[in-house]
Design a protein around this motif. Structure first.
Motif, PDB file in Angstrom:
ATOM      1  N   UNK A 106       7.960   3.577  -3.991  1.00 45.45           N
ATOM      2  CA  UNK A 106       6.715   2.997  -3.497  1.00 45.45           C
ATOM      3  C   UNK A 106       5.741   4.118  -3.149  1.00 45.45           C
ATOM      4  N   UNK A 107       4.448   3.901  -3.481  1.00 47.71           N
ATOM      5  CA  UNK A 107       3.433   4.928  -3.252  1.00 47.71           C
ATOM      6  C   UNK A 107       2.158   4.313  -2.671  1.00 47.71           C
ATOM      7  N   UNK A 108       1.485   5.068  -1.827  1.00 49.05           N
ATOM      8  CA  UNK A 108       0.170   4.710  -1.321  1.00 49.05           C
ATOM      9  C   UNK A 108      -0.866   5.639  -1.943  1.00 49.05           C
ATOM     10  N   UNK A 109      -2.137   5.320  -1.722  1.00 51.70           N
ATOM     11  CA  UNK A 109      -3.221   6.016  -2.423  1.00 51.70           C
ATOM     12  C   UNK A 109      -3.258   7.522  -2.137  1.00 51.70           C
ATOM     13  N   UNK A 110      -2.729   7.956  -0.994  1.00 48.47           N
ATOM     14  CA  UNK A 110      -2.742   9.385  -0.672  1.00 48.47           C
ATOM     15  C   UNK A 110      -1.628  10.145  -1.394  1.00 48.47           C
ATOM     16  N   UNK A 111      -0.839   9.429  -2.201  1.00 46.76           N
ATOM     17  CA  UNK A 111       0.275  10.064  -2.917  1.00 46.76           C
ATOM     18  C   UNK A 111       0.137   9.840  -4.427  1.00 46.76           C
ATOM     19  N   UNK A 112      -1.077   9.794  -4.909  1.00 43.44           N
ATOM     20  CA  UNK A 112      -1.316   9.466  -6.312  1.00 43.44           C
ATOM     21  C   UNK A 112      -0.685  10.489  -7.249  1.00 43.44           C
ATOM     22  N   UNK A 116      18.875  -4.812  -8.647  1.00 44.52           N
ATOM     23  CA  UNK A 116      17.461  -4.790  -9.044  1.00 44.52           C
ATOM     24  C   UNK A 116      17.161  -3.433  -9.660  1.00 44.52           C
ATOM     25  N   UNK A 117      15.979  -3.278 -10.231  1.00 44.76           N
ATOM     26  CA  UNK A 117      15.616  -2.022 -10.882  1.00 44.76           C
ATOM     27  C   UNK A 117      15.381  -0.910  -9.867  1.00 44.76           C
ATOM     28  N   UNK A 136       4.983  -8.624   0.026  1.00 42.06           N
ATOM     29  CA  UNK A 136       5.117  -7.171   0.018  1.00 42.06           C
ATOM     30  C   UNK A 136       6.282  -6.795  -0.893  1.00 42.06           C
ATOM     31  N   UNK A 137       5.960  -6.357  -2.095  1.00 43.86           N
ATOM     32  CA  UNK A 137       7.013  -5.999  -3.038  1.00 43.86           C
ATOM     33  C   UNK A 137       7.790  -4.773  -2.569  1.00 43.86           C
ATOM     34  N   UNK A 138       7.124  -3.869  -1.841  1.00 43.73           N
ATOM     35  CA  UNK A 138       7.834  -2.704  -1.328  1.00 43.73           C
ATOM     36  C   UNK A 138       8.871  -3.124  -0.292  1.00 43.73           C
ATOM     37  N   UNK A 139       8.523  -4.073   0.554  1.00 40.35           N
ATOM     38  CA  UNK A 139       9.490  -4.595   1.535  1.00 40.35           C
ATOM     39  C   UNK A 139      10.648  -5.277   0.825  1.00 40.35           C
ATOM     40  N   UNK A 140      10.332  -6.061  -0.200  1.00 42.67           N
ATOM     41  CA  UNK A 140      11.365  -6.771  -0.949  1.00 42.67           C
ATOM     42  C   UNK A 140      12.350  -5.784  -1.577  1.00 42.67           C
ATOM     43  N   UNK A 141      11.828  -4.681  -2.142  1.00 44.11           N
ATOM     44  CA  UNK A 141      12.711  -3.692  -2.758  1.00 44.11           C
ATOM     45  C   UNK A 141      13.584  -3.014  -1.704  1.00 44.11           C
ATOM     46  N   UNK A 142      13.021  -2.717  -0.552  1.00 50.96           N
ATOM     47  CA  UNK A 142      13.795  -2.091   0.521  1.00 50.96           C
ATOM     48  C   UNK A 142      14.905  -3.023   0.988  1.00 50.96           C
ATOM     49  N   UNK A 143      14.567  -4.311   1.138  1.00 50.07           N
ATOM     50  CA  UNK A 143      15.553  -5.290   1.576  1.00 50.07           C
ATOM     51  C   UNK A 143      16.688  -5.416   0.560  1.00 50.07           C
TER      52      UNK A 143
END
Length: 441
Positions: A126-132, A121-122, A106-113
């Motif tokens: 993070x986005x899900x399909x309902x936030x296109x 890090x850069x 989970x790259x989103x988890x990794x970025x949060x951590x």
């Protein structure tokens, strides 16, 4: 002193062939089994006649054969919880739990951590399909290039470096539409990091770690870093861009805080931590974490390692990494050239007979990645077919030998990059040989 170990290796790629070779050559290894394996792996390991995806059957095999250590190679097995299932049966495992391996799946988890732990890090969202539409607006607010990543595991292919905002928005739509299946149901959009890439492996016991030689991978399919991202078209080690100063910063600012944060969350990391770096003016930032050995970096990193590799992994798996198992992390220089199937990483044909491997093996090590045995013949069975690894006293020597050996191998639709390790050659004369890694943290 570690007694003789019976080891089971999980996996079937070039990385696992390199692991099998290093384990088999270890003084502490009594016997080595592998599943599902490949023709190269079975040249140095016995076939474990058990499905690698059936964790109950694997545990039964371990008990029946007195297995002292299970080494898990692939990311998917870790994401599926294999380490958890085996540890629950009292089996010693080198490989993180599913939750600790979340830093990769989970790259989103990794970025949060990383944000929480203050790891460089850069900037990202993070986005899900309902936030296109929000994703598209965010993309257009960022400088170019923009990086779009599928959140989940995508065989090293779920990263798009977009040179225009329209390209980035298109990549997001494609991911949400199923280009990477479930892996792309969530996307991470992040700023592009400038600099030169490298990677560092850390053998971790949950609290402490030992670093191996730094490596550099070549992700793009074509020369001059053009074409699509792949699982890796070649590597070399040591990567001198990781100077002693950079290595110290990686340990202090990245690996240590990550392990401390995971331990504090109740998910200690036991296994190989892969730190993907971008280095700019000797300042390292994290591109990605992986929860296992990299491919094809492992082929090069282990070629320059002088250690009782089995004892090293066993000690980490038991919670007390043994630094005395390592004699030298940078013995010479190694270069790996991947021989791939034309069309990779997209569609490609397979089933072609491979010739010339025995001749090439006289001057280099030939690691099987995507091969299958058909009677007395070895045939292509994947996108990345073979990895040719050569060792030398200099990078130029190792690189030239690897390409000489690669030219001896033939199969229909064979393709390869011709510029592997070219970037590293500029460091040969400008930097003196130093050994920043292999120290106990």
């Amino acid at each position: 002193m570690t007694s003789a170990l019976n080891i089971l290796l999980i996996g079937s790629g070039g990385r696992e062939h390199a692991l099998a070779k290093a384990l088999r050559e270890s003084p502490s290894c009594a016997s080595l089994y592998a599943t599902p394996g490949n023709p190269g792996i079975f040249s140095c390991a016995q076939r474990a006649d058990v499905p690698a995806t059936d964790f109950t059957a694997v545990a039964e095999f371990c008990r029946a054969h007195g297995i002292d250590l299970v080494v898990i190679g692939p990311d998917q097995a870790l994401a599926d919880g294999m380490a958890d299932a085996l540890r629950a049966q009292g089996i010693t495992v080198f490989g993180p739990s599913r939750e600790a391996a979340r830093i990769e799946w989970s790259k989103s988890y990794s970025k949060e951590l990383m944000k929480h732990a203050g790891i460089p890090t850069a900037a990202s969202e993070t986005f899900t399909a309902d936030r296109v539409e929000e994703a598209a607006a965010y993309v257009r607010s960022r400088p170019l290039p923009v990086v779009v990543k599928a959140d989940g595991l995508a065989l090293g292919k779920g990263v798009i470096v977009a040179l225009s905002h329209d390209e980035a928005c298109a990549a997001i739509r494609e991911m949400f539409a199923g280009a990477f299946k479930e892996a792309g149901s969530t996307v991470v959009v992040e700023d592009f990091l400038h600099g030169e890439e490298a990677s560092v492996f850390a053998i971790c016991d949950g609290r402490d770690f030992v670093t191996l030689a730094a490596a550099q991978d070549h992700k793009r399919a074509l020369d001059n870093d053009e074409g699509k991202n792949t699982g890796g078209m070649g590597s070399f080690s040591p990567a001198r861009i990781v100077s002693p100063t950079v290595m110290a910063r990686v340990k202090e600012r990245i690996i240590r805080p990550l392990l401390d944060e995971l331990h504090a969350r109740g998910t200690p990391f036991v296994g190989c931590l892969f730190v993907g770096l971008m280095i700019h003016h000797e300042e390292p930032s994290v591109v990605e974490f992986n929860a296992r050995f990299g491919d094809p970096e492992t082929q090069s990193v282990l070629a320059v390692l002088r250690a009782d590799f089995a004892r090293l992994l066993h000690s980490a798996a038991r919670g007390a990494v043994d630094v005395t198992a390592v004699n030298d992390t940078e013995s010479g220089v190694a270069c790996t050239v991947i021989l791939a199937s034309k069309g990779y990483p997209d569609s490609y044909e397979k089933g072609f007979v491979i010739t010339g491997m025995s001749e090439a093996s006289k001057v280099a090590t030939v690691f099987h990645a995507g091969t299958t045995q058909a009677g007395s013949e070895v045939r292509t069975a994947g996108g990345r077919v073979l990895g040719v690894t050569a060792h030398g006293s200099t990078l130029r020597e190792a690189r030239d030998t690897a390409y000489t050996a690669a030219a001896m191998i033939s199969f229909d639709n064979k393709t390869l990059r011709t510029d592997i390790a070219q970037k590293g050659l500029k460091y040969e004369e400008s930097m003196t040989t130093m050994k920043p890694s292999g120290e106990h943290a």
